[in-house]
Design an enzyme around this catalytic site. Sequence first.
Site, PDB file in Angstrom:
ATOM      1  CE1 TYR A   1     -14.989   3.192  -3.128  1.00 47.73           C
ATOM      2  CE2 TYR A   1     -13.048   3.490  -4.514  1.00 47.73           C
ATOM      3  CZ  TYR A   1     -13.629   3.412  -3.259  1.00 47.73           C
ATOM      4  OH  TYR A   1     -12.849   3.524  -2.145  1.00 47.73           O
TER       5      TYR A   1
ATOM      6  NE  ARG B   1      -5.749   9.703   2.998  1.00 43.86           N
ATOM      7  CZ  ARG B   1      -4.451   9.912   2.794  1.00 43.86           C
ATOM      8  NH1 ARG B   1      -3.982  11.157   2.722  1.00 43.86           N
ATOM      9  NH2 ARG B   1      -3.626   8.896   2.662  1.00 43.86           N
TER      10      ARG B   1
ATOM     11  CE  LYS C   1      -6.071   1.895  -0.648  1.00 37.90           C
ATOM     12  NZ  LYS C   1      -6.353   2.060   0.726  1.00 37.90           N
TER      13      LYS C   1
ATOM     14  CE  LYS D   1      -3.680   8.187   6.387  1.00 42.05           C
ATOM     15  NZ  LYS D   1      -4.851   7.278   6.266  1.00 42.05           N
TER      16      LYS D   1
ATOM     17  CE  LYS E   1      -3.599   2.441   2.456  1.00 44.16           C
ATOM     18  NZ  LYS E   1      -4.632   2.398   3.501  1.00 44.16           N
TER      19      LYS E   1
HETATM   20  N1  LIG Z   1      -6.455   3.138   5.908  1.00 44.05           N
HETATM   21  C1  LIG Z   1      -7.611   3.520   5.353  1.00 44.05           C
HETATM   22  C2  LIG Z   1      -7.823   3.331   3.904  1.00 44.05           C
HETATM   23  N2  LIG Z   1      -8.394   2.194   3.414  1.00 44.05           N
HETATM   24  C3  LIG Z   1      -8.608   2.402   2.058  1.00 44.05           C
HETATM   25  C4  LIG Z   1      -8.135   3.659   1.704  1.00 44.05           C
HETATM   26  C5  LIG Z   1      -8.194   4.328   0.361  1.00 44.05           C
HETATM   27  C6  LIG Z   1      -9.193   3.807  -0.609  1.00 44.05           C
HETATM   28  C7  LIG Z   1      -9.493   4.700  -1.757  1.00 44.05           C
HETATM   29  O1  LIG Z   1      -8.838   5.747  -1.968  1.00 44.05           O
HETATM   30  O2  LIG Z   1     -10.422   4.364  -2.494  1.00 44.05           O
HETATM   31  C8  LIG Z   1      -7.602   4.247   2.864  1.00 44.05           C
HETATM   32  C9  LIG Z   1      -7.084   5.641   2.876  1.00 44.05           C
HETATM   33  C10 LIG Z   1      -5.744   5.928   3.367  1.00 44.05           C
HETATM   34  O3  LIG Z   1      -4.897   5.062   3.564  1.00 44.05           O
HETATM   35  O4  LIG Z   1      -5.517   7.118   3.614  1.00 44.05           O
END
Ligand SMILES: NCc1[nH]cc(CCC(=O)O)c1CC(=O)O
Length: 333
Positions: free
Chosen positions: A321, A212, A256, A225, A202
């Site tokens: 989505y 968010r 991701k 992050k 990720k």
């Molecule tokens: N930890 C939370 C999380 N779980 C999925 C997403 C993002 C999913 C998306 O953008 O569709 C995130 C956001 C992040 O890490 O800030």
Amino acid sequence: MRPTLAPFPMTRLRRTRRTAALRALTCETTLSVGDLIWPIFIRDGEGIEEPVPSMPGVVRRSIDLAVKAAEEAAGLGIPAICLFPYTDPALKTEACEEAWNPENLSNRTIRAIKAAVPEIAVMTDIALDPYNANGHDGIVRDGIIVNDETVEALVKMALAQAEAGADILGPSDMMDGRIGAMRAALEKAGHSDVTIMSYTAKYASAFYGPFRDAVGASGALKGDKKTYQMDPANSDEAIRLVERDLSEGADMIMVKPGMPYLDICRRVKDEFGCPTYAYQVSGEYAMLMAAAQNGWLDREKVMMESLLSFKRAGCDGILTYFAPEAAKVLRGA
Ligand SMILES: NCc1[nH]cc(CCC(=O)O)c1CC(=O)O
């Protein structure tokens, strides 16, 4: 594998592209409804469907309508739905206790969906960001995201979700040691059948912006992050992470975001041959939808082409989505 080709004109590669029948016979990759996981946003209340402005067509649903969405998904043959809660800001604290409350929005929704549509797999998100006063995925102490204490909190969260009936747990926090700790706790608590799809590779990506907004974390988040999510420049590190998560008991591995990281999907599949998934994230969805709304791209065509690209890159499935819309196209409905 090295293709053997007779010299031109004995070989004319256009021959097999000449008709639809020949193209069907030489097609290497297929997308099917069974490849789709549908992420949905949930909120408190009843009878509410509230649009997310940066994600046209995407809404936050109250539990009753989330159940309806699960019924729709199951009816279309979509195998899994993934829940993301929009948490009341009043419930966000520095210690994130709401995350493992058995009665939190997420856990109530898992129970409601499993009661109404037992055949659909319910996937969760495990990270503290929806419950954290500062918007981070981990517990923050003196400005530092503390790993081991966060893992303890995530384990409690995982157990509460498993108890509520979740089929697939999705740790998206990127802390070290979380998969092993969750797996051990699940075994001990009698949840040996619960699967873990680890958000393993990720990246610290700008493509999460609309998500968010959807979960109400944009305002809360201080800083970035980058101390836990990966550097977009790295690929070998993803391989080390996959090896680590598989050896700690992850059943499935996720990459991701999706489209900008197809090279990572391919490497993961080639090196480990494990169940591999990609998350076509909120920013990817927003990008395609914005262009489609402007008439610059054909929505249905780019949706289907983008989803197929994940299969070509070696993925077994895609969180998207677009899931219900793509399912309708695939079913010819
Ligand atoms: N930890 C939370 C999380 N779980 C999925 C997403 C993002 C999913 C998306 O953008 O569709 C995130 C956001 C992040 O890490 O800030």
